[in-house]
Design a protein around this motif. Structure first.
Motif, PDB file in Angstrom:
ATOM      1  N   ALA A   1      -2.808  -3.587  -2.510  1.00 54.62           N
ATOM      2  CA  ALA A   1      -4.172  -4.004  -2.182  1.00 54.62           C
ATOM      3  C   ALA A   1      -5.184  -3.077  -2.848  1.00 54.62           C
ATOM      4  O   ALA A   1      -5.120  -1.860  -2.687  1.00 54.62           O
ATOM      5  CB  ALA A   1      -4.355  -3.984  -0.669  1.00 54.62           C
TER       6      ALA A   1
ATOM      7  N   THR B   1       0.851  -1.185   0.000  1.00 57.21           N
ATOM      8  CA  THR B   1       0.000   0.000   0.000  1.00 57.21           C
ATOM      9  C   THR B   1       0.885   1.231   0.000  1.00 57.21           C
ATOM     10  O   THR B   1       1.778   1.362   0.826  1.00 57.21           O
ATOM     11  CB  THR B   1      -0.919  -0.024   1.233  1.00 57.21           C
TER      12      THR B   1
ATOM     13  N   ASN C   1      -3.366 -10.563   7.237  1.00 61.00           N
ATOM     14  CA  ASN C   1      -3.160  -9.261   7.901  1.00 61.00           C
ATOM     15  C   ASN C   1      -4.383  -8.663   8.594  1.00 61.00           C
ATOM     16  O   ASN C   1      -4.482  -7.451   8.761  1.00 61.00           O
ATOM     17  CB  ASN C   1      -2.561  -8.246   6.916  1.00 61.00           C
TER      18      ASN C   1
ATOM     19  N   TYR D   1      -7.546  -8.540   7.655  1.00 63.16           N
ATOM     20  CA  TYR D   1      -8.626  -7.972   6.848  1.00 63.16           C
ATOM     21  C   TYR D   1      -9.784  -8.977   6.715  1.00 63.16           C
ATOM     22  O   TYR D   1      -9.769 -10.027   7.356  1.00 63.16           O
ATOM     23  CB  TYR D   1      -8.066  -7.480   5.497  1.00 63.16           C
TER      24      TYR D   1
ATOM     25  N   TRP E   1      -8.740  -7.044  -2.342  1.00 61.39           N
ATOM     26  CA  TRP E   1      -8.725  -6.797  -0.896  1.00 61.39           C
ATOM     27  C   TRP E   1     -10.066  -6.271  -0.399  1.00 61.39           C
ATOM     28  O   TRP E   1     -10.723  -5.487  -1.080  1.00 61.39           O
ATOM     29  CB  TRP E   1      -7.633  -5.752  -0.665  1.00 61.39           C
TER      30      TRP E   1
ATOM     31  N   TYR F   1      -8.782   2.812   4.320  1.00 53.94           N
ATOM     32  CA  TYR F   1      -7.793   3.890   4.432  1.00 53.94           C
ATOM     33  C   TYR F   1      -8.038   4.893   3.310  1.00 53.94           C
ATOM     34  O   TYR F   1      -8.627   4.549   2.289  1.00 53.94           O
ATOM     35  CB  TYR F   1      -6.366   3.352   4.274  1.00 53.94           C
TER      36      TYR F   1
ATOM     37  N   THR G   1      -6.202   4.616  -1.162  1.00 54.71           N
ATOM     38  CA  THR G   1      -5.891   3.280  -1.693  1.00 54.71           C
ATOM     39  C   THR G   1      -6.745   3.086  -2.945  1.00 54.71           C
ATOM     40  O   THR G   1      -7.823   3.654  -3.050  1.00 54.71           O
ATOM     41  CB  THR G   1      -6.186   2.190  -0.646  1.00 54.71           C
TER      42      THR G   1
HETATM   43  C1  PHB Z   1      -1.589  -5.131   4.516  1.00 58.60           C
HETATM   44  O1  PHB Z   1      -0.962  -5.106   5.558  1.00 58.60           O
HETATM   45  O2  PHB Z   1      -1.731  -6.173   3.885  1.00 58.60           O
HETATM   46  C2  PHB Z   1      -2.225  -3.883   4.047  1.00 58.60           C
HETATM   47  C3  PHB Z   1      -1.872  -2.664   4.608  1.00 58.60           C
HETATM   48  C4  PHB Z   1      -2.503  -1.510   4.161  1.00 58.60           C
HETATM   49  C5  PHB Z   1      -3.465  -1.587   3.175  1.00 58.60           C
HETATM   50  C6  PHB Z   1      -3.818  -2.804   2.628  1.00 58.60           C
HETATM   51  C7  PHB Z   1      -3.186  -3.956   3.063  1.00 58.60           C
HETATM   52  O3  PHB Z   1      -4.071  -0.473   2.719  1.00 58.60           O
END
Ligand code: PHB
Length: 377
Positions: free
Chosen positions: A70, A39, A192, A194, A114, A80, A83
């Motif tokens: 992602a 990211t 992670n 999500y 994602w 966030y 992105t």
């Molecule tokens: C991740 O840690 O995989 C990650 C971090 C920030 C993002 C998306 C994925 O915006």
């Protein structure tokens, strides 16, 4: 260069395991150094921007493998600012020149799909609604550290059982769009903390329907996503990223070894191209810790390509490839700071230091495309 010198050069290349070619399904890779999905927060209004053309093409090599940052699969997927997404026509069109530039360099490029789930805030959600998750439990700590962030995340809404097929379908539609944008395949983000991991892990998933409780039930939704995407675009174009041992984003599991092995066996049956695993030592996203866990049983349980990530340097990467612990090594921070990382590893050259203060800032150049090359190209 004389014939003898040429041969010597080839011989030397062969002794650097990271520089050995590898056949990943239908893709002929010329080396083992993969750009990890990172990211970079340089999109605008969830649309990838043209400065990403230079960023990705700087890191592309002939026969190299890049995994894109992602990208949200639906309007509820974001967590966030800045992105990118891959659910609208505008987002798809924005990716096209970026993918073309990578292909012009001869690299292979996958789009990471994602959904943030509860790692979000109502400000990123349509109509300011609550983010969705497997649970109604709110995130209590930040990614990889114990900093309290109770004010940053909104208490999620638990998705109803009858909504799950729609979520699966969002991944399928996004995968089709990624292929239409020109990507060679997709990586499903199953790690992670999500959304997919919020179903996989028992410290978060507290459902009492067919998507909660037993290991099999918790893995059901992520496996449905993988199967549906594989049915749509072909299993040979699908990978998944998993982090069973980490507890980033407040998402841990009481038996990560069993979780990893069950997923690896099931994914092997689906016949997807690769599993991309985060090393158990990455308890946080920044430091390496000694843990009792090992990826070996998971590697053994999976027939396809095995990619590992987790702060690998040149010698650790060479060791992992030569010992057979992994087929490919994904590098995040080193590749971010060294656009010519494969060349630097080949020459054992000095590396630029990554600057964490610009990882997630929004400047289209600074900390993004201005890391120097060894030789100007
Ligand atoms: C991740 O840690 O995989 C990650 C971090 C920030 C993002 C998306 C994925 O915006």
């Amino acid at each position: 260069m004389s014939k003898k010198e040429e041969r010597k050069e080839v011989d030397e290349r062969e002794v650097i395991p990271l520089l050995n070619p590898y056949k990943m399904g239908n893709f002929d890779l010329s080396h083992r150094i993969v750009l990890a999905p990172l990211t970079r927060s340089r999109s605008y209004n969830f649309v990838a921007q043209s400065h990403a053309v230079l960023y990705y093409s700087q890191r592309a090599t002939k026969g190299g493998f890049l995994i894109g940052e992602a990208s949200g699969v639906s309007p509820t997927a974001q967590g966030y600012p800045n992105t990118p997404g891959i659910w609208t026509r505008e987002q798809l069109e924005a990716w096209k020149p970026i993918v073309s530039a990578v292909h012009e360099k001869g690299a292979i490029f996958f789009c990471q799909l994602w959904h943030a789930g509860r790692v979000s805030n109502s400000q990123y959600q349509p109509d300011g609604e609550a983010p969705i998750s497997s649970t109604e439990k709110r995130l209590r700590k930040d990614i990889g550290n114990n900093k309290a962030t109770a004010d940053r995340y909104t208490t999620p809404r638990r998705v109803r059982t009858d909504e799950v097929p729609e979520l699966v379908n969002d991944f399928v539609i996004a995968a089709k769009k990624a292929i239409e944008a020109g990507f060679d395949g997709v990586e499903i983000h199953g790690g992670n903390g999500y959304l997919l991991e919020q179903f996989l892990k028992d410290e978060v998933n507290d459902r009492d329907d067919e998507y909660g409780g037993s290991l099999e039930n918790r893995c059901r939704f992520p496996l449905q996503v993988v199967k549906a995407v594989a049915d749509e675009i072909g299993a040979d174009k699908v990978g998944i990223r998993l982090s069973p041992f980490a507890d980033y984003n407040d998402c841990g599991d009481s038996n990560p070894q069993a979780l990893g092995q069950y997923m690896a066996q099931s994914l092997s049956e689906v016949g997807i191209l690769y599993i991309h695993l985060i090393e158990p030592r990455m308890v946080t996203q920044f430091d390496k810790f000694h843990t009792k866990w090992s990826l070996t049983p998971i590697r053994k349980a999976f027939k396809g390509t095995f990619i590992v990530a987790g702060g690998y340097d040149r010698s650790e990467g060479n060791e992992a490839i030569s010992s057979g612990a992994a087929d490919l090594i994904a590098n995040g921070r080193l590749f971010l700071a060294n656009p010519d990382l494969p060349a630097r590893f080949e020459l054992d050259a000095e590396l630029n230091e990554p600057d964490p203060t610009t990882f997630y800032t929004h400047h289209p150049v600074i900390g993004y495309t201005d890391y120097p090359f060894l030789h100007h190209i």
